[in-house]
Every structure is written in C-alpha cells, then in structure tokens.
Design a protein around this motif. Structure first.
Motif, mmCIF file in Angstrom:
data_model
loop_
_atom_site.group_PDB
_atom_site.id
_atom_site.type_symbol
_atom_site.label_atom_id
_atom_site.label_comp_id
_atom_site.label_asym_id
_atom_site.label_seq_id
_atom_site.Cartn_x
_atom_site.Cartn_y
_atom_site.Cartn_z
ATOM 1 N N GLY A 5 3.884 -3.421 -0.970
ATOM 2 C CA GLY A 5 4.429 -4.722 -1.174
ATOM 3 C C GLY A 5 5.859 -4.658 -1.685
ATOM 4 N N PHE A 6 6.479 -5.802 -1.694
ATOM 5 C CA PHE A 6 7.865 -5.949 -2.123
ATOM 6 C C PHE A 6 7.980 -7.131 -3.084
ATOM 7 C CE2 PHE A 6 7.802 -4.342 2.206
ATOM 8 C CZ PHE A 6 8.647 -3.254 2.147
ATOM 9 N N LEU B 105 15.474 -5.484 -4.598
ATOM 10 C CA LEU B 105 14.146 -5.517 -4.004
ATOM 11 C C LEU B 105 13.369 -4.274 -4.421
ATOM 12 C CD1 LEU B 105 12.362 -7.181 -2.111
ATOM 13 C CD2 LEU B 105 13.265 -5.823 -0.222
ATOM 14 N N ALA B 106 12.244 -4.508 -5.080
ATOM 15 C CA ALA B 106 11.396 -3.408 -5.541
ATOM 16 C C ALA B 106 10.294 -3.147 -4.523
ATOM 17 C CB ALA B 106 10.785 -3.763 -6.894
ATOM 18 N N VAL B 107 10.044 -1.886 -4.239
ATOM 19 C CA VAL B 107 8.960 -1.475 -3.347
ATOM 20 C C VAL B 107 7.940 -0.745 -4.194
ATOM 21 C CG1 VAL B 107 8.361 -0.102 -1.323
ATOM 22 C CG2 VAL B 107 10.596 -1.221 -1.448
ATOM 23 N N HIS B 108 6.679 -1.116 -4.044
ATOM 24 C CA HIS B 108 5.635 -0.517 -4.876
ATOM 25 C C HIS B 108 4.917 0.589 -4.140
ATOM 26 C CE1 HIS B 108 1.877 -0.465 -7.316
ATOM 27 N NE2 HIS B 108 2.775 -0.600 -8.272
ATOM 28 N N GLY B 109 4.716 1.705 -4.832
ATOM 29 C CA GLY B 109 4.031 2.846 -4.250
ATOM 30 C C GLY B 109 2.524 2.768 -4.348
ATOM 31 N N GLY B 110 1.992 1.814 -5.109
ATOM 32 C CA GLY B 110 0.558 1.607 -5.170
ATOM 33 C C GLY B 110 -0.176 2.313 -6.290
ATOM 34 N N GLU B 111 0.521 3.063 -7.147
ATOM 35 C CA GLU B 111 -0.174 3.800 -8.198
ATOM 36 C C GLU B 111 -0.817 2.848 -9.203
ATOM 37 O OE1 GLU B 111 3.306 4.646 -7.668
ATOM 38 O OE2 GLU B 111 2.546 5.943 -6.089
ATOM 39 N N CYS B 112 -0.015 2.204 -10.025
ATOM 40 C CA CYS B 112 -0.523 1.247 -10.997
ATOM 41 C C CYS B 112 0.348 0.003 -10.913
ATOM 42 C CB CYS B 112 -0.529 1.820 -12.414
ATOM 43 S SG CYS B 112 1.110 2.016 -13.145
ATOM 44 N N LYS B 113 0.048 -1.009 -11.694
ATOM 45 C CA LYS B 113 0.791 -2.265 -11.574
ATOM 46 C C LYS B 113 2.159 -2.247 -12.248
ATOM 47 C CE LYS B 113 -1.596 -4.618 -15.367
ATOM 48 N NZ LYS B 113 -2.367 -5.814 -15.697
ATOM 49 N N GLN B 114 2.473 -1.211 -13.008
ATOM 50 C CA GLN B 114 3.783 -1.123 -13.662
ATOM 51 C C GLN B 114 4.836 -0.683 -12.646
ATOM 52 O OE1 GLN B 114 4.005 1.855 -16.732
ATOM 53 N NE2 GLN B 114 6.014 1.197 -17.415
#
Length: 128
Positions: free
Chosen positions: A1-2, A16-25
């Motif tokens: 997600g972004f 724009l932040a891209v999430h790697g999926g590890e944790c919500k931080q």
C-alpha cells in the motif's frame, strides 16, 4: 500500500510512503524518514498510535489540496466510492478535510472524472 506522510504535507511537501508489510509502524523500526506514523490509521507513531493500539481504522482514500496556507490532507470513504463507481449509490462520497469538506460530485467534476464506466474499468486494472 501507499500513503502520504501527513506531517510532510503539513510542512508543504508530498512524500509518498510505501509499506513493506512487516508491521504497522512506518518506516520500519522508526528509521529512514524524519516522521514516523501508523500505516493502518496514519496517526503519528508513539503519540496517536503504537503496537498496542487496538483502535486503528483506515482513514480512507487520501486527497491532497492546495489552500492559502499550504497543503491539506483529507480522506474519502473508499467503499462508498466503489459503490458510486458501480452505480449502487447516486453520488460519490465527500472528501473530508480538517478545514471542511468538498462534496463528492463537486470534486469529480472539478477533476474531470465523472464517467463512472471509464473509472470503474480503470479501477479494475489495479495499481501494478
């Protein structure tokens, strides 16, 4: 997600932040960017949210607009927007900003995005 970084927008910058999926931080381990936030609810990490927070809710689709004072971040309900694209509801949801709201049809008209059939087909393509 972004997600856009809310604090960067408050400072007049789009990040724009891209999430790697590890944790919500985000960013992971709090390193790599000057701001840290929850990727589930976009609240400031450590002040509005943490690993122990159970009240995270996706704020919806982010919208950024220019105001006299700079940039402002708002949200619209993504599920309601999809219902509008599918013609299950008559009007698209509003974008809610800290300083007020923009009605959905006003937003769609301003951006030239009123053809629900074309928008629905585009949405099916995804973001890849």
């Amino acid at each position: 997600g972004f997600f856009f970084c809310r604090e960067c927008i408050g400072g007049g910058m789009l990040m724009l932040a891209v999430h790697g999926g590890e944790c919500k931080q985000w960013p992971g381990y709090g390193r790599g960017h000057q701001h840290c936030f929850c990727f589930a609810c976009t609240r400031k990490w450590g002040e509005g949210c943490s690993h122990q927070s159970l009240d995270c809710q996706d704020p919806g689709v982010q919208q950024v607009r220019i105001t006299r004072d700079g940039l402002e971040l708002g949200h619209l309900d993504g599920q309601e927007y999809i219902q509008w694209l599918q013609k299950k509801v008559r009007v698209p949801p509003p974008t809610v900003y800290p300083s007020g709201r923009e009605e959905g049809m006003d937003r769609q008209t301003r951006m030239g995005l009123t053809n629900q059939n074309e928008l629905w087909q585009e949405s099916l393509k995804g973001t890849s």
